[in-house]
Design a protein around this motif. Structure first.
Motif, mmCIF file in Angstrom:
data_model
loop_
_atom_site.group_PDB
_atom_site.id
_atom_site.type_symbol
_atom_site.label_atom_id
_atom_site.label_comp_id
_atom_site.label_asym_id
_atom_site.label_seq_id
_atom_site.Cartn_x
_atom_site.Cartn_y
_atom_site.Cartn_z
ATOM 1 N N MET A 1 33.201 34.245 27.653
ATOM 2 C CA MET A 1 33.631 33.179 26.749
ATOM 3 C C MET A 1 35.065 32.737 27.034
ATOM 4 O O MET A 1 35.428 31.586 26.803
ATOM 5 C CB MET A 1 33.488 33.631 25.294
ATOM 6 N N ALA A 2 35.903 33.647 27.565
ATOM 7 C CA ALA A 2 37.265 33.259 27.955
ATOM 8 C C ALA A 2 37.208 32.242 29.085
ATOM 9 O O ALA A 2 37.966 31.258 29.085
ATOM 10 C CB ALA A 2 38.064 34.494 28.385
ATOM 11 N N PHE A 3 36.301 32.453 30.040
ATOM 12 C CA PHE A 3 36.139 31.487 31.135
ATOM 13 C C PHE A 3 35.580 30.160 30.606
ATOM 14 O O PHE A 3 35.958 29.087 31.072
ATOM 15 C CB PHE A 3 35.235 32.065 32.222
ATOM 16 N N ALA B 1 44.472 33.182 27.043
ATOM 17 C CA ALA B 1 43.007 33.205 26.874
ATOM 18 C C ALA B 1 42.421 34.536 27.319
ATOM 19 O O ALA B 1 41.578 35.128 26.627
ATOM 20 C CB ALA B 1 42.362 32.058 27.645
ATOM 21 N N LYS B 2 42.888 35.049 28.480
ATOM 22 C CA LYS B 2 42.375 36.344 28.956
ATOM 23 C C LYS B 2 42.868 37.478 28.066
ATOM 24 O O LYS B 2 42.134 38.433 27.803
ATOM 25 C CB LYS B 2 42.790 36.569 30.406
ATOM 26 N N GLY B 3 44.137 37.383 27.619
ATOM 27 C CA GLY B 3 44.653 38.402 26.709
ATOM 28 C C GLY B 3 43.883 38.408 25.404
ATOM 29 O O GLY B 3 43.530 39.471 24.873
ATOM 30 N N SER B 4 43.576 37.215 24.897
ATOM 31 C CA SER B 4 42.785 37.103 23.677
ATOM 32 C C SER B 4 41.390 37.682 23.885
ATOM 33 O O SER B 4 40.862 38.396 23.023
ATOM 34 C CB SER B 4 42.693 35.633 23.258
ATOM 35 N N ALA B 5 40.779 37.399 25.030
ATOM 36 C CA ALA B 5 39.441 37.928 25.323
ATOM 37 C C ALA B 5 39.457 39.453 25.358
ATOM 38 O O ALA B 5 38.526 40.108 24.863
ATOM 39 C CB ALA B 5 38.934 37.376 26.647
#
Length: 413
Positions: free
Chosen positions: A63-65, A354-358
């Protein structure tokens, strides 16, 4: 991101956080309900939380992607559509009364929430000053947990109003509410898609070539959140099972008590952070308070209601035995953990947000795995009350993040 506060984005995100809370904390009512209609034991019933929360781990990075391709606004709309599909799956689940179909529906709901959470949490962190991010998340949490107070009450009123002696007929009571939920989610998806919600824009940052695992405060933040979500779900979703085990009626409504205390905690956070409490200090106090309450759960009475009488004996609210009241009070200890870890973990990540959030969202797997560990411990020891002591490990990890781990700039210190 260009940090600009706006009332309209806050209102839209607030509506989404209400949806998060309502859908998420219906699980506390579903667990004892499905336990009856599907003839489950305590361990099997807690696969409700496993199916729902494991979606966050399985789907977070994909979902981050997706968010990187669609942007945060379209990603939120997509998440709502997936949730609507999950709500519709409750219709065949209720018609068949098959537990595996219920689990598939819950996994789909969790997948939609994964997209929404991955997008909305950093959005709230980055829409204003980082120092007051915990305050903004506390406001969102207040909305979220207010929905959590309502959800079990609505479930109990609608689903259990017409008690059916046949479990399969009782299961059919789920069809209309979840069909309505699907329609509401689909309408919200259209609203978000065509709304004026601004897109997140990131400024250039010095970490463009850095791997997300090079940021220990994010990785260890995910570890802390894993244990936090575990104890949060245990507090909110097992209180009904615990009440059922000691012979209390209206067990499906008791998640509302835990959510009520979480609402109180979020009010404290919205008022006190950062004016009176730093984010780090709020996190420290939450962990210590949680440990104290767990000893209260394990070693207080399951029949005496003295503490409950002191707290609200005058109000006409159903009194809880002391041990159950301490479970509910864990909501107060838990309220400020999520709002404080997120800004501490995401600070200065720039385009890696975004990746950190994921990564942080993946830690919600704690809500899938730790309640199962709790359920298995209670089953093996035949003592659900003392099984709550497992939560001390959760609060110990949170305390380490508050005192040391969030300060780490690199893995060498």
């Amino acid at each position: 991101m260009h940090r600009r506060s706006s009332l309209i984005p806050m209102l839209i995100i607030g509506a989404l956080f209400f949806i998060f809370g309502f859908v998420t904390w219906l699980n506390g009512s579903l667990i004892p309900f499905l336990k009856e209609i599907c003839s489950l034991n305590e361990f099997e019933a807690l696969f409700v939380t496993f199916a729902f929360y494991i979606a966050y781990t399985v789907m977070a990075l994909p979902m981050a992607f997706v968010l990187e391709k669609t942007g945060y606004k379209k990603g939120m709309a997509l998440g709502l559509v997936v949730m609507a599909v999950g709500a519709l799956l409750f219709i065949p689940a209720a018609q068949s009364a098959e537990f595996l179909v219920f689990l598939l529906a819950l996994f789909t709901l969790g997948t939609g929430l994964t997209i929404l959470q991955t997008a909305s949490n950093p959005y709230i962190v980055l829409i204003g000053p980082i120092e007051s991010a915990a305050m903004r998340i506390s406001i969102m949490g207040l909305i979220n947990k207010s929905a959590g107070v309502l959800a079990p009450l609505v479930f109990t009123a609608l689903i259990l109003a017409d008690i059916q002696p046949d479990p399969s007929l009782l299961a059919h009571e789920l069809i209309k509410p979840y069909a309505i939920m699907a329609a509401i989610l689909a309408a919200l998806a259209l609203f978000v898609y065509f709304s004026s919600l601004p897109e997140i824009e990131f400024e250039e940052d010095p970490y463009d070539d850095e791997n997300i695992f090079g940021f220990p405060r994010v990785v260890l933040g995910a570890v802390a959140l894993f244990f936090y979500v575990g104890i949060e779900v245990i507090a909110g979703d097992t209180i009904g099972l615990y009440a059922q085990s000691i012979g209390m009626e209206n067990a499906t409504a008791l998640t509302s008590y835990t959510m009520f205390f979480m609402v109180i905690g979020y009010i404290i956070g919205a008022v006190a952070i950062p004016k009176f409490l730093t984010q780090e200090k709020a996190l420290t106090l939450s962990a210590l308070f949680g440990i104290i309450l767990l000893f209260g759960v394990a070693f207080s009475s399951t029949s005496d209601t003295s503490f409950s009488e002191i707290l609200w004996g005058w109000s006409g609210v159903m009194l809880l035995p002391n041990s159950l009241l301490f479970v509910a009070l864990l909501g107060l200890a838990n309220a400020l953990v999520w709002p404080t870890i997120w800004p501490l973990a995401l600070e200065d990540l720039g385009k890696h947000t975004a990746k950190g959030s994921a990564l942080l969202i993946m830690s919600i797997a704690g809500g899938a795995l730790l309640p199962l560990a709790f359920g298995k411990t209670a089953q093996l020891t035949h003592n659900m009350q003392e099984a709550y002591l497992l939560g001390i490990i959760c609060y110990a990890v949170i305390l380490m993040y508050a005192l040391k781990w969030h300060k780490m700039k690199g893995w060498r210190g």
